[in-house]
Design a protein around this motif. Structure first.
Motif, PDB file in Angstrom:
ATOM      1  N   ASP A 233     -44.462 -62.442  18.592  1.00  8.44           N
ATOM      2  CA  ASP A 233     -44.519 -60.968  18.610  1.00  8.44           C
ATOM      3  C   ASP A 233     -45.111 -59.843  18.546  1.00  8.44           C
ATOM      4  OD1 ASP A 233     -42.371 -61.506  17.391  1.00  8.44           O
ATOM      5  OD2 ASP A 233     -42.998 -61.524  15.362  1.00  8.44           O
ATOM      6  N   ARG A 234     -46.674 -60.372  18.481  1.00  2.50           N
ATOM      7  CA  ARG A 234     -48.100 -59.310  19.047  1.00  2.50           C
ATOM      8  C   ARG A 234     -48.005 -58.467  20.679  1.00  2.50           C
ATOM      9  NH1 ARG A 234     -52.073 -62.510  18.105  1.00  2.50           N
ATOM     10  NH2 ARG A 234     -52.242 -62.874  20.356  1.00  2.50           N
ATOM     11  N   THR A 237     -45.233 -56.704  21.306  1.00  6.45           N
ATOM     12  CA  THR A 237     -45.387 -55.113  20.836  1.00  6.45           C
ATOM     13  C   THR A 237     -46.338 -54.864  21.902  1.00  6.45           C
ATOM     14  OG1 THR A 237     -45.490 -55.884  18.365  1.00  6.45           O
ATOM     15  CG2 THR A 237     -46.399 -53.811  19.415  1.00  6.45           C
ATOM     16  N   GLU A 238     -47.387 -55.631  22.258  1.00 16.42           N
ATOM     17  CA  GLU A 238     -48.472 -54.569  23.522  1.00 16.42           C
ATOM     18  C   GLU A 238     -47.319 -54.688  24.486  1.00 16.42           C
ATOM     19  OE1 GLU A 238     -51.992 -57.032  23.333  1.00 16.42           O
ATOM     20  OE2 GLU A 238     -52.305 -56.495  21.771  1.00 16.42           O
ATOM     21  N   GLN A 241     -45.863 -51.617  24.061  1.00 14.97           N
ATOM     22  CA  GLN A 241     -46.302 -50.081  24.171  1.00 14.97           C
ATOM     23  C   GLN A 241     -47.348 -49.719  25.220  1.00 14.97           C
ATOM     24  OE1 GLN A 241     -50.158 -51.020  21.412  1.00 14.97           O
ATOM     25  NE2 GLN A 241     -50.423 -48.421  22.038  1.00 14.97           N
TER      26      GLN A 241
END
Length: 554
Positions: A233-234, A237-238, A241
Motif C-alpha cells: 500500500d505504501r 501510494t508513493e 504520487q
C-alpha cells in the motif's frame, strides 16, 4: 466387589476405594470402613499401612475382621434395593442408538447398567439383580457397560485381560503370565493404564506444543502478509504520487513546449504579415504611378508631356524600401524539444534521488553487525583485531595476525575474506568504507563458494559483487561484467540483501544513490558478506576496507 446401586441412600454403604457397595466390610482402628479385599490389596501395593481417608499410619498392619453389624446393614440394603429395582423395572429407559443394550432383554432392549467380564454380557437394572444378590455371582467383575466384551477376554485362555505386559506392550490374562509371558515385565491393568496415561499426556502436551507452534507460525505468516500489504500500500501510494507528479511534469513541460513553439510561430507569422502588408502598400503605390506614366506616355501634346514629366517627378525613383536586404527568417525550433526533455530528465533525477533516500532509510533499518572471519582470510590479508578492517599485506605492520593456519574454510588463491555472520532468510544490510582505495571488491557469497581454487566473479559461481579497478573503472561482476557509470566514486558502499526476494543492491551511502542491483537471484544456501581489498601495489592501494557502523536517520 459389589456394583453400585442407583438409590440415593447408597452413599453410606460405599467403599471409598472401589466406590461400590461394601463386600465383607471391615473397620480400621481409626474408624473408617472398607471392603476387606480393597483395603488388603491397597496395603499390599503400599510400603506402609495407612488409612486412605485420614492418612493415619499403623505401625503394625491391623488384623482385619468382617464387621458383622455393617455387613447385616448392607444385606438389608441390598434386599431393599432389589425390591425397589423390581418395582421400577418398568420405568427403565429403552436403549438408544450409541448406548449398550441389555443382552438378556427380549423384545424391547433396555439400556444396560453394567457389563460382566465373567459372563461376557451386559445387563439392565432388572437383569443385573442376580449379580447383586446371588453369592456365586457377587464376585463377578462388573464394569460400566461396554460393547465387544469378547475383546476384553484372552483369545488363547478365555480369561479376562487383567494385566499388561510392558515387554510386549499387550494386555494379558493371569495364565499368560505363567506361560507365554513368564519372564516378562507384567503389571496390573491399572498400572499399565496409568503409565500409558502419562505417555498420552506427554504426547498430548507435545501435540499441543506443535499446535501452538503452528498457530504462532500462522500468526507470523499473517503478520508477514499484513506487513507486506502495508509495504505494498505504501509503495502504491508513493508510486501513484511519484508518477502523478511525473505525469503532471510531463504535461506541464509539453504545454510549455507547445506554447514556446506556437509563440515563435506567432512572432514569425506577425513579421511575415507586416512585411506582406507593407509590400502590398508599395505595390499599390507603384501600380498607381504606373498608370500615370502609361497615361502620360500616350499623350501627343509635346508641351503637356514635358510640363507633366517635370511636375510629376517621374524621372525620380519611387519612395520604396530596398527589399533585397529584408527577409522574414523562419522560426527555429531546433533544440526546443531536447531542452524540454533535459529539464524533464533533471526533474526525474531529483525525484529518483528522493526515492533512493527514502529507500536507503528503509534498508538501513535492517543493519547487522558484521565482523571479519580470520578462518576464511587469505594468508596475505591483514585483519584488525576488532575484525572491522582488512587490507593486503605490505610487510610493514606486525600488529596484526596474518600467519594463518590452513583450513578448509580459508581462501588460498583469491585475496578474499568472509564475514563471520551468515544469513539464510530475511533481510540484512551493512556498510563498507572504500575511501582512498584504487581497487576493491564488496558483496556477498554463498557458503559453498570455492575456497581453494580460482574464483570466477559471477552470480553463476555463487557471488554477487561490485568492484573498482584501475582507480575509476566500476563494474557489477556479472557475466559479462556490467560497466557502471557513476558521477563520482563512492566513499562508502551500502550492501542490502533480501533473501526471499532474491535481491542484492549496492548504494552510494553519502550520495544516497543506487549503484546497482542483482535481481531475480535464487538463494538456497547461507549467504556471507564478502570483502576484498585487492592487492597493495607498492603502497598504491594500501588503504583498508572498513566495516562501518550504520548511521540510521529518521
Amino acid at each position: 466387589m459389589a456394583a453400585v446401586s442407583n438409590l440415593p441412600s447408597e452413599d453410606q454403604f460405599l467403599c471409598s476405594i472401589c466406590l461400590d457397595v461394601f463386600i465383607d466390610p471391615v473397620t480400621t482402628p481409626c474408624g473408617h470402613n472398607f471392603c476387606k479385599n480393597c483395603i488388603t490389596e491397597h496395603w499390599n501395593t503400599s510400603n506402609r499401612s495407612q488409612c486412605p481417608l485420614c492418612k493415619e499410619v499403623f505401625t503394625t498392619r491391623p488384623d482385619m475382621k468382617v464387621n458383622t453389624f455393617i455387613s447385616e446393614m448392607v444385606s438389608q440394603f441390598r434386599q431393599s434395593a432389589q425390591q425397589k429395582a423390581s418395582s421400577s423395572s418398568s420405568e427403565q429407559q429403552e436403549s438408544k442408538p450409541g448406548e449398550v443394550p441389555c443382552d438378556v432383554c427380549t423384545g424391547t432392549k433396555l439400556k444396560a447398567l453394567k457389563s460382566c467380564l465373567v459372563c461376557l454380557a451386559s445387563y439392565c437394572e432388572t437383569h443385573l439383580e442376580p449379580h447383586l444378590t446371588m453369592s456365586g455371582l457377587k464376585r463377578h467383575q462388573l464394569m460400566d457397560p461396554v460393547e465387544n466384551l469378547e475383546g476384553r477376554m484372552c483369545t488363547k485362555h478365555d480369561k479376562p485381560l487383567e494385566l499388561f505386559c510392558k515387554t510386549d506392550q499387550t494386555c494379558v490374562c493371569m495364565l499368560c503370565t505363567v506361560l507365554d509371558h513368564k519372564m516378562h515385565d507384567v503389571v496390573p491393568l491399572k498400572e499399565g493404564y496409568e503409565g500409558k496415561k502419562v505417555e498420552l499426556e506427554k504426547t498430548e502436551a507435545e501435540i499441543q506444543e506443535m499446535i501452538q507452534k503452528r498457530r504462532l507460525k500462522i500468526q507470523e505468516v499473517k503478520r508477514i502478509v499484513e506487513l507486506s500489504e502495508e509495504d505494498a500500500d505504501r509503495e502504491i501510494t508513493e508510486g501513484v504520487q511519484v508518477f502523478t507528479n511525473l505525469k503532471e511534469s510531463v504535461e506541464r513541460k509539453l504545454k510549455e513546449l507547445i506554447n514556446t513553439i506556437e509563440e515563435k510561430q506567432r512572432t514569425t507569422k506577425k513579421q511575415a504579415e507586416d512585411s506582406i502588408k507593407e509590400l502590398e502598400q508599395e505595390i499599390s503605390e507603384l501600380m498607381k504611378r504606373s498608370t500615370e506614366v502609361e497615361k502620360l506616355s500616350l499623350s501627343e501634346d509635346h508641351l503637356h508631356l514635358l510640363q507633366s514629366f517635370q511636375s510629376l517627378n517621374i524621372h525620380l525613383p519611387p519612395p520604396t524600401k530596398d527589399w533585397t536586404k529584408v527577409s522574414v527568417p523562419p522560426a527555429s525550433h531546433e533544440g526546443t524539444v531536447r531542452r524540454a526533455v533535459s529539464q524533464l530528465e533533471e526533474k526525474i533525477r531529483e525525484k529518483m534521488k528522493k526515492l533512493v533516500e527514502v529507500q536507503m532509510k528503509r534498508v538501513q533499518k535492517f543493519a547487522v553487525d558484521v565482523t571479519l572471519d580470520p578462518d576464511t582470510a587469505h594468508p596475505e590479508l591483514i585483519l584488525s583485531h576488532d575484525g572491522k578492517q582488512v587490507r593486503h599485506d605490505d610487510d610493514d605492520d606486525d600488529d596484526v595476525w596474518n600467519n594463518f593456519p590452513d583450513n578448509p574454510e580459508r581462501f588460498s588463491h583469491s585475496v578474499l575474506v568472509l564475514g563471520k555472520q551468515s544469513f539464510s532468510s530475511g533481510k540484512f544490510y551493512f556498510e563498507v568504507q572504500v575511501k582512498e582505495k584504487t581497487e576493491w571488491t564488496v558483496g556477498v557469497a554463498r557458503e559453498s563458494i570455492n575456497r581453494k581454487g580460482f574464483i570466477t566473479a559471477s552470480p553463476q559461481f555463487g557471488n554477487w559483487t561490485i568492484c573498482l579497478r584501475n582507480e575509476n573503472e566500476y563494474e557489477a561482476l556479472a557475466r559479462p561484467p556490467v560497466p557502471l557509470s557513476l558521477q563520482s566514486g563512492p566513499q562508502k558502499v551500502g550492501v542490502f540483501v533480501d533473501y526471499e526476494e532474491g535481491l542484492v543492491s549496492f548504494y552510494d551511502v553519502e550520495a544516497a544513490a543506487l549503484i546497482y542491483s542483482f535481481t531475480g537471484c535464487s538463494f538456497k544456501e547461507k549467504l556471507f558478506p564478502l570483502f576484498s581489498p585487492r592487492n597493495n601495489y607498492c603502497g598504491t592501494n594500501s588503504a583498508p576496507l572498513i566495516i562501518s557502523p550504520v548511521n540510521q536517520t529518521d
